[in-house]
Design an enzyme around this catalytic site. Structure first.
Site, PDB file in Angstrom:
ATOM      1  N   THR A 169      54.176   6.681  79.911  1.00  0.00           N
ATOM      2  CA  THR A 169      52.833   7.048  80.348  1.00  0.00           C
ATOM      3  C   THR A 169      51.957   5.808  80.401  1.00  0.00           C
ATOM      4  O   THR A 169      52.210   4.851  79.675  1.00  0.00           O
ATOM      5  CB  THR A 169      52.285   8.048  79.302  1.00  0.00           C
ATOM      6  OG1 THR A 169      52.960   9.265  79.486  1.00  0.00           O
ATOM      7  CG2 THR A 169      50.796   8.264  79.412  1.00  0.00           C
ATOM      8  N   GLY A 199      51.555  17.760  78.501  1.00  0.00           N
ATOM      9  CA  GLY A 199      51.521  17.082  77.209  1.00  0.00           C
ATOM     10  C   GLY A 199      50.091  16.755  76.797  1.00  0.00           C
ATOM     11  O   GLY A 199      49.130  17.413  77.202  1.00  0.00           O
TER      12      GLY A 199
HETATM   13  N1  ASP Z   1      52.438  11.422  76.115  1.00  0.00           N
HETATM   14  C1  ASP Z   1      53.219  11.632  77.304  1.00  0.00           C
HETATM   15  C2  ASP Z   1      53.585  13.081  77.408  1.00  0.00           C
HETATM   16  O1  ASP Z   1      54.012  13.642  76.421  1.00  0.00           O
HETATM   17  C3  ASP Z   1      54.444  10.787  77.352  1.00  0.00           C
HETATM   18  C4  ASP Z   1      54.225   9.316  77.143  1.00  0.00           C
HETATM   19  O2  ASP Z   1      53.270   8.913  76.517  1.00  0.00           O
HETATM   20  O3  ASP Z   1      55.019   8.525  77.642  1.00  0.00           O
HETATM   21  O4  ASP Z   1      53.518  13.647  78.472  1.00  0.00           O
END
Ligand code: ASP
Length: 290
Positions: A169, A199
């Site tokens: 992300t 998420g």
């Molecule tokens: N936090 C993101 C999610 O769970 C994933 C990430 O941070 O790479 O969608």
């Protein structure tokens, strides 16, 4: 003075070529962002948009593919004027953060999701574009080979390893010349996502948060971060004791201790202090002032 912090995702992989490419893409996005005379909101939007266009990062172009073969992305943006906008599970755009910004600027709603978000994007003049890359589609075919039946129970039982979930992300926090703060976040979610899963990233108080005192942005295991409202937690801790680095570390520790979850955090306070922290072994990170 303006200050920008950018992250490109946290992972427990140590010294992988993937980490190097995420770090390179994050530095390029940070260095390429024009900060001169720009508002903090414009700065974080531009930095996150640049990251969304980097195929090695899991946001916009290059997002992971959900288990039904479709890419649905989440993005959010907020600032110290109390404004917030987000899109959840949007398809067919390469730069979801721009659509989130438009939701925020219009201000009638805070969040648009799914088909409604795409309809809004089209109506607002955003071009329909495919965020698929050959690498992401290849990775999808491999995950489907592991779980051909698309069975939610099988997924939840078998896939609980941060290293195989392709985190990556992207996000940014900034303070501008006038002391205004902003935060933005964008993601394709995680690998092995059941269709429709959201998420922490676009959720105000979980993956991002901003007040006149502080701007915060998260990465990591979103299902767990959501349950701890981690971005808001950083602000609460900061207001209690005034130490930004300590507040970040306490919030990272909270996710680890209560949820056995990994995360990374970047934050900027009103006085221009910056801090970052992560429980993973690596977080792609860059910082720049002007
Ligand atoms: N936090 C993101 C999610 O769970 C994933 C990430 O941070 O790479 O969608």
């Amino acid at each position: 003075m303006a200050l920008l912090l950018v992250h490109g995702g946290a992972t427990n992989l140590t010294s992988s070529p993937l980490n190097d490419s995420k770090q390179g893409a994050t530095e390029a996005s940070c260095n390429g962002t024009d900060m001169t005379g720009k508002s903090a909101t414009d700065i974080v939007e531009a930095a996150v948009m640049a990251q969304e266009l980097e195929p090695s990062l899991n946001a916009g172009l290059g997002s992971v593919v959900q288990m039904d073969g479709r890419i649905r992305m989440d993005a959010g943006i907020c600032n110290s004027d109390g404004k917030y906008g987000a899109v959840m599970q949007i398809e067919h755009v390469k730069t979801p953060v721009r659509v989130a910004r438009r939701v925020m600027d219009i201000g009638y709603h805070s969040v648009l999701s799914g088909d409604g978000a795409h309809t809004f994007a089209k109506e607002q003049g955003f071009e329909s574009q495919s965020p698929f890359t050959a690498d992401a589609f290849d990775a999808y075919l491999k995950t489907r080979a592991q779980f051909p039946a698309l069975d939610y129970n099988a997924l939840t039982v078998n896939v609980d390893d941060i290293n195989v979930r392709k985190l990556g992300t992207v996000g940014a926090v900034a303070i501008d010349d006038e002391g205004r703060l902003a935060a933005a976040c964008s993601t394709g979610g995680t690998k092995f996502c059941f269709p429709g899963r959201v998420g922490d990233s676009p959720v105000f108080g979980a993956g991002l948060y901003c007040t006149p005192e502080i701007a915060v942005c998260l990465t990591g295991e979103g299902d767990k971060i959501l349950r701890r409202l981690t971005a808001k937690r950083v602000e609460e801790r900061f207001l209690q004791h005034g130490n930004l680095k300590k507040a970040v570390d306490e919030a990272v520790e909270d996710v680890l201790k209560i949820e056995n979850g990994y995360c990374g955090i970047i934050a900027i306070a009103r006085d221009g202090t910056a801090a970052s922290g992560h429980s993973t072994s690596f977080m792609a990170f860059a910082q720049r002032s002007s």
